[in-house]
Design a protein around this motif. Structure first.
Motif, PDB file in Angstrom:
ATOM      1  N   SER A   1       4.013  -9.689   6.440  1.00 26.28           N
ATOM      2  CA  SER A   1       4.388  -9.201   5.118  1.00 26.28           C
ATOM      3  C   SER A   1       5.289 -10.192   4.407  1.00 26.28           C
ATOM      4  N   VAL A   2       6.291 -10.684   5.133  1.00 25.91           N
ATOM      5  CA  VAL A   2       7.238 -11.616   4.536  1.00 25.91           C
ATOM      6  C   VAL A   2       6.563 -12.955   4.250  1.00 25.91           C
ATOM      7  N   TYR A   3       5.696 -13.377   5.150  1.00 25.06           N
ATOM      8  CA  TYR A   3       4.948 -14.619   4.941  1.00 25.06           C
ATOM      9  C   TYR A   3       4.086 -14.500   3.684  1.00 25.06           C
ATOM     10  N   PHE A   4       3.487 -13.350   3.483  1.00 26.95           N
ATOM     11  CA  PHE A   4       2.684 -13.089   2.286  1.00 26.95           C
ATOM     12  C   PHE A   4       3.522 -13.350   1.032  1.00 26.95           C
TER      13      PHE A   4
ATOM     14  N   CYS B   1       5.660 -16.507  -3.641  1.00 25.76           N
ATOM     15  CA  CYS B   1       6.798 -17.165  -4.278  1.00 25.76           C
ATOM     16  C   CYS B   1       6.525 -18.651  -4.484  1.00 25.76           C
ATOM     17  N   ASP B   2       6.006 -19.305  -3.462  1.00 26.10           N
ATOM     18  CA  ASP B   2       5.720 -20.742  -3.553  1.00 26.10           C
ATOM     19  C   ASP B   2       4.754 -21.044  -4.692  1.00 26.10           C
ATOM     20  N   ARG B   3       3.724 -20.214  -4.811  1.00 24.58           N
ATOM     21  CA  ARG B   3       2.726 -20.470  -5.852  1.00 24.58           C
ATOM     22  C   ARG B   3       3.275 -20.225  -7.247  1.00 24.58           C
ATOM     23  N   LEU B   4       4.165 -19.243  -7.388  1.00 25.80           N
ATOM     24  CA  LEU B   4       4.747 -18.962  -8.702  1.00 25.80           C
ATOM     25  C   LEU B   4       5.804 -19.985  -9.101  1.00 25.80           C
TER      26      LEU B   4
ATOM     27  N   ILE C   1      17.077 -10.878   3.828  1.00 30.59           N
ATOM     28  CA  ILE C   1      18.340 -11.358   4.407  1.00 30.59           C
ATOM     29  C   ILE C   1      18.542 -10.781   5.805  1.00 30.59           C
ATOM     30  N   GLY C   2      18.249  -9.483   5.965  1.00 27.77           N
ATOM     31  CA  GLY C   2      18.382  -8.857   7.274  1.00 27.77           C
ATOM     32  C   GLY C   2      17.391  -9.415   8.278  1.00 27.77           C
ATOM     33  N   PHE C   3      16.177  -9.642   7.800  1.00 22.60           N
ATOM     34  CA  PHE C   3      15.134 -10.175   8.676  1.00 22.60           C
ATOM     35  C   PHE C   3      15.479 -11.589   9.134  1.00 22.60           C
ATOM     36  N   PHE C   4      16.017 -12.396   8.239  1.00 21.46           N
ATOM     37  CA  PHE C   4      16.376 -13.766   8.602  1.00 21.46           C
ATOM     38  C   PHE C   4      17.508 -13.801   9.615  1.00 21.46           C
ATOM     39  N   GLY C   5      18.396 -12.819   9.557  1.00 14.65           N
ATOM     40  CA  GLY C   5      19.452 -12.754  10.564  1.00 14.65           C
ATOM     41  C   GLY C   5      18.882 -12.585  11.954  1.00 14.65           C
TER      42      GLY C   5
ATOM     43  N   LEU D   1      16.205 -20.132   3.156  1.00 13.77           N
ATOM     44  CA  LEU D   1      16.114 -18.737   2.733  1.00 13.77           C
ATOM     45  C   LEU D   1      15.599 -18.620   1.291  1.00 13.77           C
ATOM     46  N   ASP D   2      15.948 -19.591   0.461  1.00 15.27           N
ATOM     47  CA  ASP D   2      15.545 -19.536  -0.956  1.00 15.27           C
ATOM     48  C   ASP D   2      14.033 -19.584  -1.128  1.00 15.27           C
ATOM     49  N   ASP D   3      13.300 -20.074  -0.129  1.00 13.60           N
ATOM     50  CA  ASP D   3      11.849 -20.146  -0.250  1.00 13.60           C
ATOM     51  C   ASP D   3      11.218 -18.761  -0.373  1.00 13.60           C
TER      52      ASP D   3
END
Length: 428
Positions: A357-360, A365-368, A402-406, A421-423
């Motif tokens: 889900s997050v990868y999606f 985000c990258d494309r936009l 943010i929680g997931f990255f932790g 994280l900004d990606d």
């Protein structure tokens, strides 16, 4: 338990050695019933390289006829498909070598060629394999199996023969270069005839589509036929809609056990065909929004009942974001953005769904964030960014990331997933 299954199967197999052909046939029916009753894990544990070598030795010593072996292996292949199982022991076995050699020898006979035997051997060979198919075998198997699959009678025996031929063909995946002249007109006729006359079983129809979808290659215009002439979006959309209604989603897990019902397996097969389609097809238009919509429908229906189906739905969307010919607007109109955003935010533990889900959203985000080559598209992109930014902020996506990255940082230092994280945010 796995060792016990293997022991029982070997015992049943050894009992064939002292029987005549009629008795062997009865014994094989007993073996096939035993395989039908097994779960996926037990089934997979049986078929080792050692076992296939033992069967090859029985053929060599004339303790089993090829006719009986074909009867056994066709059922094994069918069982493998219906259980969603893998067989790893065949490809390096002596029996595999025997099949390859016999198919080639029979094909090149100048006199006394047995076409029925070639078809049976090709089916058994392909059904046991999921990769490493001999390149020269593909050019032999495809025409023979398509000839069987073109049979249009609707009696039960013919339907089964057609199903087996198409199922075997579907095991030739996208890594094998298959010249168009070997299959294109035939597979097109098979699919179109079914659309008009409904002469195929669901498994046969799925298998025909899987074989064709795996033949997509850049620059060869097969996509146009699939999308516009054979109406892939319409057909898969209809199939998924029917199956969502047929699956009994509310059965409790303790009642359901580990064994999926037939409709669930049908659904999983369509989803895996769709993942290949999303990966390979570069021709996208508004017709394909119906596919996005139906996958979203499946995801929502399966949410509380089938982790496997949810995984596959989200995996498809994740794969599709890597296909630059897919317009992000398709995900919005098809409901995928809403469904996956809800899924990502609601999950509180690290699971495959959450990662996908997050990868999606990272890909979105990258494309936009990319600069537009076409300046006329910039206002459209800016409006899309604004809408998604507001939606993700409203749903709590930022806190989720943010929680997931932790958790990721503590547990998975080696993941490519762990980047800046900004990606993972749309900067509006």
């Amino acid at each position: 338990m796995e060792k016990e299954n293997t022991k029982i199967f070997k015992q049943l197999l050894s009992e064939l050695e002292d029987c005549d052909e009629y008795e062997q046939k009865q014994k094989v029916e007993e073996i096939n019933y035993f395989l039908d009753e097994m779960d996926k894990e037990g089934f997979q544990s049986i078929f080792t390289e050692e076992l296939f070598d033992k069967i090859d030795k029985m053929i060599e010593e004339k303790k089993m006829t090829m006719k009986i072996l074909i009867l056994l292996l066709k059922h094994v292949g069918s069982c493998k498909e219906l259980k969603g199982a893998w067989i790893e022991g065949f490809e390096n076995s002596l029996l595999c070598e025997r099949f390859e050699k016999t198919i080639i020898e029979e094909k090149h006979k100048k006199e006394g060629k047995n076409e029925k035997l070639i078809v049976d051997l090709c089916e058994c060979y392909l059904l046991q394999l999921d990769n490493n198919i001999g390149e020269d075998l593909v050019s032999i198997c495809v025409p023979y199996l398509l000839k069987v699959a073109l049979t249009k009678d609707k009696n039960e025996e013919t339907l089964k023969e057609v199903e087996m031929a198409l199922l075997a063909l579907s095991h030739i995946d996208e890594y094998y270069d298959t010249p168009k002249e070997l299959y294109l007109n035939e597979i097109k006729e098979i699919i179109q005839y079914h659309q008009e006359n409904l002469n195929l079983t669901r498994l046969a129809y799925q298998s025909a589509w899987k074989f064709l979808i795996c033949r997509i290659e850049p620059g060869k215009n097969l996509e146009g036929m699939i999308v516009n002439e054979l109406h892939f979006a319409r057909e898969t959309g209809r199939e998924l809609e029917e199956l969502v209604k047929l699956v009994d989603w509310k059965r409790k897990k303790e009642e359901k056990g580990e064994k999926e019902e037939e409709e669930e397996l049908d659904l999983l097969r369509w989803l895996r065909i769709l993942e290949t389609y999303f990966h390979l097809c570069k021709l996208w238009n508004d017709k394909n929004i119906v596919i996005i919509n139906r996958i979203t429908q499946v995801l929502r229906a399966a949410k509380d009942f089938s982790e496997k189906i949810v995984n596959d739905c989200i995996s498809i969307f994740r794969t599709s974001t890597e296909n630059n010919s897919m317009d992000i607007e398709f995900f919005v109109k098809g409901g995928a953005i809403d469904a996956i955003l809800q899924e990502a935010v609601e999950l509180n533990v690290i699971k495959v769904q959450k990662y996908c889900s997050v990868y999606f959203f990272k890909e979105i985000c990258d494309r936009l964030k990319k600069k537009m080559d076409n300046k006329k598209e910039e206002p459209k992109q800016k409006e899309m960014k604004r809408k998604l930014f507001e939606k993700m902020e409203e749903e709590g996506y930022e806190d989720c990331i943010i929680g997931f990255f932790g958790c990721i940082k503590k547990a998975y230092y080696s993941w490519d997933f762990y980047q800046r994280l900004d990606d993972y945010f749309i900067c509006y």
